[in-house]
Design an enzyme around this catalytic site. Structure first.
Site, PDB file in Angstrom:
ATOM      1  N   GLU A   1       0.850  -1.187   0.000  1.00  0.00           N
ATOM      2  CA  GLU A   1       0.000   0.000   0.000  1.00  0.00           C
ATOM      3  C   GLU A   1       0.884   1.234   0.000  1.00  0.00           C
ATOM      4  O   GLU A   1       1.738   1.413   0.875  1.00  0.00           O
ATOM      5  CB  GLU A   1      -0.945   0.051   1.200  1.00  0.00           C
ATOM      6  CG  GLU A   1      -1.796   1.301   1.163  1.00  0.00           C
ATOM      7  CD  GLU A   1      -3.190   1.159   1.737  1.00  0.00           C
ATOM      8  OE1 GLU A   1      -3.938   2.146   1.615  1.00  0.00           O
ATOM      9  OE2 GLU A   1      -3.524   0.110   2.283  1.00  0.00           O
TER      10      GLU A   1
ATOM     11  N   HIS B   1      -2.985  11.067  -4.009  1.00  0.00           N
ATOM     12  CA  HIS B   1      -4.265  11.301  -4.700  1.00  0.00           C
ATOM     13  C   HIS B   1      -4.111  12.238  -5.901  1.00  0.00           C
ATOM     14  O   HIS B   1      -5.108  12.643  -6.487  1.00  0.00           O
ATOM     15  CB  HIS B   1      -5.366  11.820  -3.765  1.00  0.00           C
ATOM     16  CG  HIS B   1      -5.573  10.982  -2.565  1.00  0.00           C
ATOM     17  ND1 HIS B   1      -6.303  11.419  -1.488  1.00  0.00           N
ATOM     18  CD2 HIS B   1      -5.161   9.738  -2.241  1.00  0.00           C
ATOM     19  CE1 HIS B   1      -6.322  10.481  -0.559  1.00  0.00           C
ATOM     20  NE2 HIS B   1      -5.630   9.452  -0.997  1.00  0.00           N
TER      21      HIS B   1
ATOM     22  N   VAL C   1       0.755   5.037   3.904  1.00  0.00           N
ATOM     23  CA  VAL C   1       0.509   4.293   5.138  1.00  0.00           C
ATOM     24  C   VAL C   1      -0.582   4.964   5.958  1.00  0.00           C
ATOM     25  O   VAL C   1      -1.454   4.308   6.511  1.00  0.00           O
ATOM     26  CB  VAL C   1       1.826   4.151   5.951  1.00  0.00           C
ATOM     27  CG1 VAL C   1       1.575   3.573   7.332  1.00  0.00           C
ATOM     28  CG2 VAL C   1       2.829   3.303   5.170  1.00  0.00           C
TER      29      VAL C   1
ATOM     30  N   ASP D   1      -9.217   7.058  -4.538  1.00  0.00           N
ATOM     31  CA  ASP D   1      -9.390   8.511  -4.450  1.00  0.00           C
ATOM     32  C   ASP D   1      -9.029   9.220  -5.756  1.00  0.00           C
ATOM     33  O   ASP D   1      -8.240  10.159  -5.775  1.00  0.00           O
ATOM     34  CB  ASP D   1      -8.572   9.076  -3.286  1.00  0.00           C
ATOM     35  CG  ASP D   1      -8.899   8.385  -1.979  1.00  0.00           C
ATOM     36  OD1 ASP D   1     -10.087   8.273  -1.649  1.00  0.00           O
ATOM     37  OD2 ASP D   1      -7.953   7.947  -1.286  1.00  0.00           O
TER      38      ASP D   1
ATOM     39  N   ASP E   1       5.418   5.693   2.745  1.00  0.00           N
ATOM     40  CA  ASP E   1       4.879   6.991   3.141  1.00  0.00           C
ATOM     41  C   ASP E   1       6.054   7.935   3.359  1.00  0.00           C
ATOM     42  O   ASP E   1       7.166   7.496   3.658  1.00  0.00           O
ATOM     43  CB  ASP E   1       4.050   6.873   4.429  1.00  0.00           C
ATOM     44  CG  ASP E   1       2.990   7.964   4.522  1.00  0.00           C
ATOM     45  OD1 ASP E   1       1.793   7.629   4.425  1.00  0.00           O
ATOM     46  OD2 ASP E   1       3.347   9.155   4.696  1.00  0.00           O
TER      47      ASP E   1
ATOM     48  N   ASP F   1       8.986   8.689  -1.169  1.00  0.00           N
ATOM     49  CA  ASP F   1       8.076   9.435  -2.023  1.00  0.00           C
ATOM     50  C   ASP F   1       7.626   8.552  -3.177  1.00  0.00           C
ATOM     51  O   ASP F   1       8.451   7.931  -3.844  1.00  0.00           O
ATOM     52  CB  ASP F   1       8.839  10.663  -2.548  1.00  0.00           C
ATOM     53  CG  ASP F   1       8.004  11.617  -3.364  1.00  0.00           C
ATOM     54  OD1 ASP F   1       7.103  11.167  -4.102  1.00  0.00           O
ATOM     55  OD2 ASP F   1       8.276  12.827  -3.297  1.00  0.00           O
TER      56      ASP F   1
END
Length: 188
Positions: A42, A124, A45, A150, A80, A98
């Site tokens: 993912e 997003h 985070v 998103d 993250d 990043d």
């Protein structure tokens, strides 16, 4: 075994309708045959500084705990840019970095080699989402699923994802009108 939706409610992830988005019930359907996944990533985070404004008593990395509990055999990877997201838990591996930096994405690839599932819940921003997907899709296993959460401006951006990733099967889902409750699924 708890559903993804139930786990999202338990851990306070905004992926479920009770807290925020409509993704969790959808994930329960598309991930049902992926329970033996071995590598789930993912992007984003989830820090208390950002998510705490929307979710009282937010748990840092709530979605990673969902994936850890749902995918019992999987190593869970996260990326993250916030230092408070560096979770130290068994089966969780975090890169502070990043999503638009190849070297940071490569650190994740070096750890896992390939992924069954990738979820982008990071900046997003469509440019960032496209950059990460371009870089990471070669490391998605055959029959893997890449989810981009998103997605803003679906009338424009859904088409952009379909055009950019035309060599893959791209699905678009707008769950709630006039919100960013939109999801792109890319299947390899």
């Amino acid at each position: 075994m708890a559903s993804i939706n139930e786990l999202c409610e338990l851990y306070g992830s905004d992926k479920c309708p009770k807290i925020g988005h409509s993704y969790a019930p959808f994930y329960d359907k598309i991930f049902a045959d992926k329970k033996n996944a071995t590598a789930v990533l993912e992007l984003g985070v989830g820090s208390k500084e950002i998510m705490g404004n929307y979710i009282p008593n937010y748990i840092i990395g709530s979605s990673l705990y969902v994936w850890r509990d749902y995918f019992k055999k999987a190593e869970i990877y996260g990326l993250d840019d916030r230092l408070d997201c560096d979770i130290k838990e068994e089966r969780m591996h975090i890169v502070i970095g990043d999503q638009t930096k190849e070297e940071d994405l490569q650190k994740l690839v070096d750890m896992a080699k390939e992924f069954d599932i990738i979820i982008d819940d990071c900046s997003h921003d469509i440019e960032d989402q496209i950059f990460s997907a371009r870089y990471l899709l070669p490391y998605l296993k055959t029959d893997g699923i890449y989810c981009i959460e998103d997605v803003y401006n679906p009338n424009i951006n859904f088409k952009r994802f379909e055009d950019t990733f035309s060599e893959y099967k791209v699905e678009t889902h707008e769950f709630t009108k006039d919100r960013n409750d939109c999801l792109v699924i890319i299947r390899k």
